[in-house]
Design a protein around this motif. Structure first.
Motif, mmCIF file in Angstrom:
data_model
loop_
_atom_site.group_PDB
_atom_site.id
_atom_site.type_symbol
_atom_site.label_atom_id
_atom_site.label_comp_id
_atom_site.label_asym_id
_atom_site.label_seq_id
_atom_site.Cartn_x
_atom_site.Cartn_y
_atom_site.Cartn_z
ATOM 1 N N ALA A 102 0.829 -1.204 0.000
ATOM 2 C CA ALA A 102 0.000 0.000 0.000
ATOM 3 C C ALA A 102 0.867 1.260 0.000
ATOM 4 N N GLY A 103 1.951 1.242 0.778
ATOM 5 C CA GLY A 103 2.871 2.374 0.792
ATOM 6 C C GLY A 103 3.544 2.572 -0.550
ATOM 7 N N ALA A 104 3.910 1.464 -1.202
ATOM 8 C CA ALA A 104 4.522 1.550 -2.530
ATOM 9 C C ALA A 104 3.545 2.141 -3.536
ATOM 10 N N ALA A 105 2.277 1.708 -3.477
ATOM 11 C CA ALA A 105 1.268 2.244 -4.391
ATOM 12 C C ALA A 105 1.081 3.743 -4.183
ATOM 13 N N ALA A 134 -0.209 0.431 -10.913
ATOM 14 C CA ALA A 134 -1.209 -0.622 -11.051
ATOM 15 C C ALA A 134 -0.760 -1.904 -10.342
ATOM 16 N N TYR A 135 0.501 -2.270 -10.542
ATOM 17 C CA TYR A 135 1.021 -3.507 -9.952
ATOM 18 C C TYR A 135 0.943 -3.481 -8.429
ATOM 19 N N TRP A 136 1.362 -2.367 -7.814
ATOM 20 C CA TRP A 136 1.390 -2.349 -6.347
ATOM 21 C C TRP A 136 0.003 -2.184 -5.744
ATOM 22 N N ARG A 137 -0.924 -1.538 -6.466
ATOM 23 C CA ARG A 137 -2.314 -1.557 -5.999
ATOM 24 C C ARG A 137 -2.863 -2.973 -6.047
ATOM 25 N N GLU A 138 -2.482 -3.701 -7.088
ATOM 26 C CA GLU A 138 -2.875 -5.111 -7.183
ATOM 27 C C GLU A 138 -2.311 -5.908 -6.019
ATOM 28 N N GLN A 139 -1.021 -5.717 -5.725
ATOM 29 C CA GLN A 139 -0.395 -6.446 -4.627
ATOM 30 C C GLN A 139 -1.014 -6.088 -3.281
ATOM 31 N N ALA A 140 -1.538 -4.864 -3.165
ATOM 32 C CA ALA A 140 -2.198 -4.435 -1.930
ATOM 33 C C ALA A 140 -3.651 -4.898 -1.870
ATOM 34 N N ALA A 141 -4.104 -5.646 -2.893
ATOM 35 C CA ALA A 141 -5.484 -6.132 -2.975
ATOM 36 C C ALA A 141 -6.491 -4.990 -2.974
ATOM 37 N N ASP A 176 -9.790 -6.088 -16.982
ATOM 38 C CA ASP A 176 -11.004 -6.905 -16.951
ATOM 39 C C ASP A 176 -11.103 -7.667 -15.629
ATOM 40 N N TYR A 177 -9.975 -8.232 -15.202
ATOM 41 C CA TYR A 177 -9.965 -9.016 -13.959
ATOM 42 C C TYR A 177 -10.286 -8.136 -12.752
ATOM 43 N N TRP A 178 -9.599 -6.994 -12.627
ATOM 44 C CA TRP A 178 -9.772 -6.169 -11.432
ATOM 45 C C TRP A 178 -11.082 -5.399 -11.446
ATOM 46 N N ARG A 179 -11.606 -5.082 -12.616
ATOM 47 C CA ARG A 179 -12.940 -4.483 -12.680
ATOM 48 C C ARG A 179 -13.981 -5.476 -12.161
ATOM 49 N N ALA A 180 -13.822 -6.744 -12.549
ATOM 50 C CA ALA A 180 -14.747 -7.767 -12.068
ATOM 51 C C ALA A 180 -14.616 -7.969 -10.557
ATOM 52 N N LYS A 181 -13.388 -7.895 -10.036
ATOM 53 C CA LYS A 181 -13.184 -8.046 -8.589
ATOM 54 C C LYS A 181 -13.788 -6.867 -7.827
ATOM 55 N N ALA A 182 -13.689 -5.669 -8.415
ATOM 56 C CA ALA A 182 -14.209 -4.483 -7.740
ATOM 57 C C ALA A 182 -15.728 -4.439 -7.773
ATOM 58 N N SER A 183 -16.333 -4.983 -8.832
ATOM 59 C CA SER A 183 -17.790 -5.002 -8.981
ATOM 60 C C SER A 183 -18.201 -6.383 -9.473
ATOM 61 N N PRO A 184 -18.267 -7.363 -8.562
ATOM 62 C CA PRO A 184 -18.544 -8.739 -8.986
ATOM 63 C C PRO A 184 -19.852 -8.821 -9.770
ATOM 64 N N PRO A 185 -19.838 -9.521 -10.915
ATOM 65 C CA PRO A 185 -21.068 -9.659 -11.707
ATOM 66 C C PRO A 185 -22.085 -10.545 -11.008
ATOM 67 N N THR A 195 -12.216 -14.168 -15.854
ATOM 68 C CA THR A 195 -12.824 -13.641 -14.639
ATOM 69 C C THR A 195 -13.930 -14.570 -14.159
ATOM 70 N N ARG A 196 -14.620 -15.254 -15.053
ATOM 71 C CA ARG A 196 -15.646 -16.204 -14.607
ATOM 72 C C ARG A 196 -15.021 -17.308 -13.767
ATOM 73 N N ARG A 197 -13.823 -17.730 -14.158
ATOM 74 C CA ARG A 197 -13.164 -18.777 -13.394
ATOM 75 C C ARG A 197 -12.552 -18.243 -12.114
ATOM 76 N N GLY A 198 -12.512 -16.911 -11.971
ATOM 77 C CA GLY A 198 -11.971 -16.334 -10.749
ATOM 78 C C GLY A 198 -10.468 -16.424 -10.653
ATOM 79 N N ARG A 199 -9.813 -16.654 -11.791
ATOM 80 C CA ARG A 199 -8.365 -16.781 -11.774
ATOM 81 C C ARG A 199 -7.715 -15.423 -11.933
ATOM 82 N N LYS A 200 -6.646 -15.202 -11.178
ATOM 83 C CA LYS A 200 -5.877 -13.980 -11.344
ATOM 84 C C LYS A 200 -4.969 -14.154 -12.546
#
Length: 211
Positions: A102-105, A134-141, A176-185, A195-200
């Motif tokens: 989070a600090g890196a982001a 983008a990468y460090w926001r991803e790592q910070a979930a 596409d992956y992180w948009r789906a994680k932020a707003s699950p369909p 994203t349907r399979r939930g794989r990163k």
């Protein structure tokens, strides 16, 4: 002092990055005392110390050395010098490597804003900073933050590299992956096979870089 610098180089060339860093860490206060904090040799030693800590993969040592190097560059070169901006990016990277994603982001968001202001949006270092943000926001979930950053990265890669470039396509997959994680369909309304399979997705060319 010249001999001790050479000794550090010999340690490093022999594959002993930790030993090289140790020699330089002991040399540095003697150089400052004899030459002054702003002498070019002292500045080069700060840079070399950071380099060998990084080569050794020592996150804590790298962070400490990069903070000293950054202070030197701000004092001698100014806040907006490209070398100062590079040091800030490297420090942010190692913050993340040390576990503070989070600090890196947060740091990369600030670095990106300053690089855009100083270097302009088309400079390669701005693209690197976008990828790292983008990468460090991803790592910070941080799903919404990662989705936003990957959307920006995708738009810039389309503009500068074209829609068919592999790096552009990689950014699209991540977005596409992180948009789906932020707003699950809703159930049964997936946004794509991955994203349907939930794989990163594991895609190349997307940050975690220094500079």
């Amino acid at each position: 002092m010249f001999t001790r610098n050479n000794l550090a180089d010999l340690h490093g060339q022999a594959g002993d990055a930790t030993g090289a860093a140790e020699v330089l860490r002991e040399l540095l206060p003697d150089q400052v005392r004899a030459l002054g904090a702003d002498h070019p040799d002292v500045l080069r030693t700060h840079e070399a110390l950071a380099y060998w800590h990084i080569q050794a993969g020592e996150a804590a040592g790298a962070i400490a050395a990069l903070r000293l190097l950054l202070a030197d560059r701000v004092r001698v070169l100014g806040l907006d010098h490209p070398h100062t901006l590079a040091a800030r990016g490297n420090l942010a990277h190692w913050q993340g490597k040390a576990g503070d994603a989070a600090g890196a982001a947060k740091a990369f968001a600030e670095v990106l804003a300053d690089r855009l202001r100083v270097l302009g949006p088309d400079h390669p270092h701005c693209m690197v900073a976008r990828g790292n943000l983008a990468y460090w926001r991803e790592q910070a979930a941080d799903a919404s933050g990662a989705a936003s950053a990957y959307a920006d990265l995708y738009r810039e890669r389309v503009r500068l590299l074209g829609p068919n470039h592999l790096d552009t396509q990689a950014a699209a997959v991540k977005f596409d992956y992180w948009r789906a994680k932020a707003s699950p369909p809703r159930t049964g309304s997936g946004t794509g096979a991955q994203t349907r399979r939930g794989r990163k997705p594991n895609t190349p060319g997307l940050g975690g870089k220094q500079v």
